[in-house]
Every structure is written in C-alpha cells, then in structure tokens.
Design an enzyme around this catalytic site. Structure first.
Site, mmCIF file in Angstrom:
data_model
loop_
_atom_site.group_PDB
_atom_site.id
_atom_site.type_symbol
_atom_site.label_atom_id
_atom_site.label_comp_id
_atom_site.label_asym_id
_atom_site.label_seq_id
_atom_site.Cartn_x
_atom_site.Cartn_y
_atom_site.Cartn_z
ATOM 1 N N GLY A 41 43.140 40.453 39.349
ATOM 2 C CA GLY A 41 43.245 41.469 40.403
ATOM 3 C C GLY A 41 42.100 41.713 41.316
ATOM 4 O O GLY A 41 41.009 40.849 41.508
ATOM 5 N N GLY A 42 42.307 42.714 41.864
ATOM 6 C CA GLY A 42 41.135 42.964 42.801
ATOM 7 C C GLY A 42 39.754 43.120 42.408
ATOM 8 O O GLY A 42 38.578 42.897 43.107
ATOM 9 N N MET A 43 39.800 43.508 41.070
ATOM 10 C CA MET A 43 38.378 43.602 40.439
ATOM 11 C C MET A 43 37.984 42.517 39.666
ATOM 12 O O MET A 43 36.901 42.594 39.134
ATOM 13 C CB MET A 43 38.491 44.832 39.469
ATOM 14 C CG MET A 43 38.778 46.144 40.167
ATOM 15 S SD MET A 43 37.434 46.904 41.251
ATOM 16 C CE MET A 43 36.410 47.284 40.046
ATOM 17 N N GLY A 44 38.860 41.317 39.697
ATOM 18 C CA GLY A 44 38.391 40.119 38.979
ATOM 19 C C GLY A 44 39.484 39.687 38.172
ATOM 20 O O GLY A 44 40.637 39.712 38.366
ATOM 21 N N VAL A 91 40.709 38.379 34.079
ATOM 22 C CA VAL A 91 40.489 38.247 32.665
ATOM 23 C C VAL A 91 40.793 37.207 31.813
ATOM 24 O O VAL A 91 41.760 36.582 32.044
ATOM 25 C CB VAL A 91 41.008 39.480 32.042
ATOM 26 C CG1 VAL A 91 41.016 39.577 30.445
ATOM 27 C CG2 VAL A 91 40.567 41.049 32.493
ATOM 28 N N ASP A 112 41.137 55.591 36.768
ATOM 29 C CA ASP A 112 42.014 54.712 36.999
ATOM 30 C C ASP A 112 43.054 54.388 36.147
ATOM 31 O O ASP A 112 43.641 53.441 35.642
ATOM 32 C CB ASP A 112 41.659 53.379 37.389
ATOM 33 C CG ASP A 112 42.417 52.356 38.208
ATOM 34 O OD1 ASP A 112 43.117 53.006 38.784
ATOM 35 O OD2 ASP A 112 42.046 51.302 38.561
#
Length: 267
Positions: free
Chosen positions: A23-26, A28, A144
């Site tokens: 996603g936009g944050m990285g 997994v 969030d």
C-alpha cells in the site's frame, strides 16, 4: 540482502518468503526467522516514489520515523486484539518491523465476499473496541481504523493492525502541512476540521467500519478524496437497511456511526 525476492535475507536473519500486501505506506512480507525457526511478518516501510525520497531527505526521514513510531506504539500495548511486535530491524535504506504473522484475511477481504450479519459484526466490533480502549489507555490514537486494518485470525477473532499514523500523546506530528494520510471515507468530521486530538474519532471510524460490515457498502465514499471529505462533513449517513440491532434509530446523523460503535458493547 541476497538473491531474488524469495531469497532476500534481512539483517542476516529474516528470509523473505512471500509478499502479503502493499500500500501507500509500504509492503508486508511473510518471512522466516532463521534463528528462532518460526514464521513472522516483516513490515517494510518505504516511500512509494524512491526517487523522490532520495531527492528529498525529509520525506525519507518522515517515513523512517513513522516506522519507529508504529513500533513504539505497538510496544506500549499488550492485548489479544492488537498485533504483537517482536523486533525492529533498523538497517538502510529503511527500517523494518518484525511482527506476529496473522494468517487469516483482512476484514475488507471478508466483506468483499458478502456482508456480515449484525451479530457477527458486533462480535468483531467489540474486539476492535477493546483494542482501541487499550490503545487509548496508554495515550495512543490509531487514526486509521478501517476494514483493511483489521485482520481476522483463523478462529475468526479480530486483530487491529497498522499503527503507522497513530498519534502518541506528547509526541510531535509527523504529518506535513496539507498532507492527507489515511482513508477519507473513515475520517471523523472533527479530524477534517482540524481537531485531531480526541480519541473519540477512532470510534467514528469504527462505526463506519461496522456500517460497511453489515450494509456491504461504504456510506460516504465518493469519486474523489475531496468529494469524500465534503460528504463526511455535510451529508447525512444513509439509513441502514440490514443493521438490525446496530441501526441508529433516532440518533442524529453525525452521532449515529459513533453510537453504532458504542452499541457493539451491548449487542
């Protein structure tokens, strides 16, 4: 790090096995801890635009600090419905968080297969609510809460994940002026108005999550982020038709989704 994706080794210890999601944050990853011989989840947080991050050191710094903030937030909480953190690997060009591996689907994946019954939604809602209470008790706002950030274990129990944009009491903000971080359709109205210090905003997000669980649609999503923000501020939440005991009754629109979260305690 050596070899292709399947053979990359992080910190000489964690072997990347499979990309679980991005996603936009990285990203997994499912990984194997070669020292303890167990599988774990590794969260790799990097800029979605590496070239931009290289050209703007502040962007890379903010991304790194968000990783460390998530780790510190999770380290404050010991709760069965909050993902467990094991370790931080602080290596260049970005750090990694080593967490428990959750093998089930996200709540978003589950909703995509069909809406939940009110009883099922209430069960999940109570578990997420207990996780939020534990976080709020140690001065952490999640900020969030949404179906994509709720994992379902194989036994069906819920686990709140992704504290990457959590607000820690007493910590400075990591959000740049004008930066929109999170999912607008789950924002509480007070967050949009700039009043971002009330843990009750997490309950709004949980209420919208429960609405989506039982109705199968997002009530405030619009074609653009700006239109969605406007809908959250100005438009009433459509009356639910499948919510049963979770329905708001005569509660005014802006309070109804928050009240829906509170009603999970009694459902």
């Amino acid at each position: 790090m050596t070899g292709g994706d399947a053979k990359r080794i992080i910190d000489g210890r964690f072997e990347l096995l499979e990309r679980l999601g991005s996603g936009g944050m990285g990203t997994v990853w499912r990984a194997r801890d070669t020292v303890l011989h167990r599988e774990v989840a590794l969260k790799e947080v990097r800029s979605p635009d590496p070239a931009l991050a290289a050209a703007t050191p502040h962007t890379a710094h903010v991304a790194r600090e968000r990783v460390l903030r998530e780790a510190r937030a999770l380290a404050r909480i010991s709760h069965p419905h909050v993902v467990t953190i094991h370790h931080i690997v602080d290596v260049g060009p970005h750090p990694w968080i080593v967490m428990e591996l959750l093998s089930g689907d996200t709540l978003q994946d589950r909703i995509a297969r069909g809406a939940l019954s009110p009883v099922h939604a209430a069960r999940i809602g109570r578990q997420v609510l207990s996780a939020l209470r534990a976080a709020h008790a140690v001065g952490i706002q999640h900020r969030d809460v949404k179906p994509a950030n709720v994992m379902l274990r194989d036994d069906g129990s819920a686990v709140l994940t992704d504290f990457g944009i959590a607000a820690l009491q007493g910590a400075t903000s990591l959000t740049a002026t004008g930066e929109l971080v999170g999912s607008p359709e789950y924002f509480a109205p007070e967050r949009i108005r700039g009043h971002d210090d009330d843990p009750a905003s997490d309950l709004w997000s949980l209420g919208v999550t429960l609405y989506v669980c039982v109705e199968g649609v997002s009530p405030l999503r619009r074609a653009t982020s700006l239109a969605t923000l406007a809908a959250v501020l100005d438009e009433p939440v459509p009356p639910p038709v499948r919510s049963g005991p979770l329905a708001p009754g005569h509660v005014p629109a802006e309070r109804s989704v928050r009240a829906r979260a509170a009603r999970t305690v009694r459902a």
